[in-house]
Design an enzyme around this catalytic site. Sequence first.
Site, short mmCIF file in Angstrom:
data_model
loop_
_atom_site.label_atom_id
_atom_site.label_comp_id
_atom_site.label_asym_id
_atom_site.label_seq_id
_atom_site.Cartn_x
_atom_site.Cartn_y
_atom_site.Cartn_z
N ASP A 53 0.85 -1.19 0.00
CA ASP A 53 0.00 0.00 0.00
C ASP A 53 0.88 1.24 0.00
O ASP A 53 1.44 1.62 1.02
CB ASP A 53 -0.91 -0.03 1.23
CG ASP A 53 -1.83 1.19 1.31
OD1 ASP A 53 -1.73 2.07 0.43
OD2 ASP A 53 -2.62 1.27 2.27
N GLU A 133 29.77 12.17 2.68
CA GLU A 133 30.48 11.94 3.94
C GLU A 133 29.45 11.77 5.05
O GLU A 133 28.57 12.61 5.21
CB GLU A 133 31.40 13.12 4.26
CG GLU A 133 32.43 13.42 3.19
CD GLU A 133 33.26 14.65 3.53
OE1 GLU A 133 33.10 15.19 4.65
OE2 GLU A 133 34.04 15.09 2.67
N GLU A 135 28.63 11.91 8.77
CA GLU A 135 28.92 12.31 10.14
C GLU A 135 27.73 11.88 11.02
O GLU A 135 26.57 11.99 10.60
CB GLU A 135 29.12 13.82 10.23
CG GLU A 135 30.34 14.31 9.46
CD GLU A 135 30.48 15.81 9.46
OE1 GLU A 135 31.60 16.30 9.20
OE2 GLU A 135 29.48 16.52 9.71
N GLU A 212 35.24 12.63 14.86
CA GLU A 212 34.99 13.99 14.38
C GLU A 212 35.20 14.99 15.51
O GLU A 212 35.66 14.64 16.59
CB GLU A 212 33.59 14.11 13.78
CG GLU A 212 33.55 14.12 12.24
CD GLU A 212 34.28 15.32 11.64
OE1 GLU A 212 34.46 16.33 12.34
OE2 GLU A 212 34.66 15.24 10.46
N GLU A 220 32.87 9.94 11.91
CA GLU A 220 32.61 10.01 10.46
C GLU A 220 33.08 8.73 9.78
O GLU A 220 34.12 8.16 10.14
CB GLU A 220 33.33 11.20 9.83
CG GLU A 220 33.14 11.30 8.32
CD GLU A 220 33.82 12.51 7.69
OE1 GLU A 220 34.43 12.35 6.61
OE2 GLU A 220 33.73 13.61 8.28
N HIS A 269 28.24 16.06 3.67
CA HIS A 269 28.81 16.78 2.53
C HIS A 269 28.81 15.84 1.31
O HIS A 269 29.16 14.66 1.43
CB HIS A 269 30.25 17.21 2.83
CG HIS A 269 30.40 17.91 4.15
ND1 HIS A 269 31.53 17.83 4.92
CD2 HIS A 269 29.54 18.70 4.83
CE1 HIS A 269 31.39 18.53 6.01
NE2 HIS A 269 30.17 19.07 6.00
N ARG A 340 35.65 26.10 4.24
CA ARG A 340 34.53 25.34 4.76
C ARG A 340 33.34 26.21 5.18
O ARG A 340 32.32 25.69 5.62
CB ARG A 340 34.99 24.48 5.95
CG ARG A 340 35.84 23.30 5.51
CD ARG A 340 36.45 22.54 6.68
NE ARG A 340 36.98 21.25 6.27
CZ ARG A 340 38.14 21.07 5.69
NH1 ARG A 340 38.92 22.10 5.41
NH2 ARG A 340 38.54 19.85 5.34
N GLU A 359 32.47 19.96 -3.50
CA GLU A 359 31.54 19.37 -2.55
C GLU A 359 30.49 20.39 -2.15
O GLU A 359 30.79 21.58 -1.99
CB GLU A 359 32.25 18.82 -1.31
CG GLU A 359 32.91 19.88 -0.46
CD GLU A 359 33.36 19.35 0.90
OE1 GLU A 359 32.76 18.39 1.41
OE2 GLU A 359 34.32 19.93 1.46
N ARG A 361 28.22 21.43 0.87
CA ARG A 361 28.43 21.18 2.29
C ARG A 361 27.18 21.31 3.15
O ARG A 361 27.20 20.97 4.32
CB ARG A 361 29.50 22.15 2.82
CG ARG A 361 30.87 21.86 2.25
CD ARG A 361 31.93 22.80 2.82
NE ARG A 361 32.04 22.75 4.26
CZ ARG A 361 32.69 21.79 4.94
NH1 ARG A 361 33.27 20.80 4.29
NH2 ARG A 361 32.74 21.83 6.26
#
Length: 474
Positions: A53, A133, A135, A212, A220, A269, A340, A359, A361
Amino acid sequence: MFKTVAEVQQFIKDNDIKMLDFKMVDINGAFRHVTIPAKNFNEELMVDGVGFDASNYGYAMVEKSDMVFIPDIETAMVDPFCEIPTLSMTGNAMIIDFPNNRPLPHYPRNIVAAAEQYMKDSGIADQMFILPEFEFYLFDRAGWKVEHDHQEVFVDFNQSHWNSDTEGLGNIVPFQKNYHIAKPYDTTYDCRSEMVNHIEEAGISVKYHHPEVSASGQFEIEPMLGEMSKMADATMMIKYIIKNTAMEYGMSATFMPKPVVGEAGSGMHVHMLLMKDGQPVFSDDNGYSHLSETAHWFMGGILKHISSLCALTNPSTNSFKRLVPGFEAPVTVGYATSNRSAVIRIPAYAKTPNMRRFELRNPDATCNPYFAYAAILMAGLDGVKNRIDPHANGWGPYDMNLFHLPEEEKAKLQGLPTSLEQALTALEYDHDYLTAGGVFPEELLTSFIKTKRQECLELAKVPTPAEFDKYYNV
């Protein structure tokens, strides 16, 4: 990897497999499953499928909800978390039709397939490779309660700084000092290594795992680059393995972006690159950071649509508690090399042509990965088709620490949405790039927005302990 039903049947016989587990994906990106005796697996099942369903998965109205699930035998793997020998598969949802069933366009795996086909038809590329990645936090204890007279959240990690007077062995890691910390302080090493072993056994190559930043249980695991459709499946399986392995070690794993106040948030990321006829589309020795004009246009499309993308890449109210300044979280709409604090970061270590990439982020693992990855691809392709230049639009490159800019300069920067409500409104008004080629059905986006808005409304009604702290004595 299996190619035929006969190969699967032989494996079932040789390995005394008792159950066959079919894992399906709901609109929120969570696994659901149905299990059959393994002896019942045959060619007919690959045609007729297993009925379910779809309205309970968030995809269809009740009056047209009967669907069938067709397993994909190439995804078969022995489930390491079942005591009864079990072979697991994911697959696709199909609309019951005559003479042949047809793909349910709302189903996540079908949307990823449609996005990849749209990319091929465009002539821009024939493959998209991504690397998400992962985390996450591991807690020794976690619980919560939301009642009329009681609202509470409780999380604990034995090595956290708040246990410095109670842990007893001195294995406390100072606040925000957990990054790559070694044994004896890295007490979850064996648990994570077992996670990686299971992930590799599932056919997903892993680059590494490590502690991390947050000393309150953040870690991570990073896989290797893979084709988008395969990595969407891999994302589901990696989360499944991390959560189940943690439970076997007496811990709880969460991908919640901001589970601990004042600590680093957990993102997902997403690195990406395109290939055409086996050649890299994003590489150019003469371009900024060795990226081609096409790569810049692709970034431009993502940055143009980033506010609406956030509804699919960050689809929880908690997501926006992570996207705040001060924690290496991206808050600025822009691109840069090795920075970053920008939404798009170009890693300086990706030097070879086949590895040149960037990447995104802002995503986190509360997303439905099929929706998120397909949406990122569609935004990028829109940028290439319309030659959206990120530099000409004022989105960078920002080769400086954006957190340290003077306030008057910060005020000129474009930021991400600050709430899920804002992202949903952006998606409501900006989604033509998603519906192009029929990749995302309009009905699905409407249903998704409605569902998420209801979540926002429900959560907005709940007083939090922080609000008592702020307003009780006003």
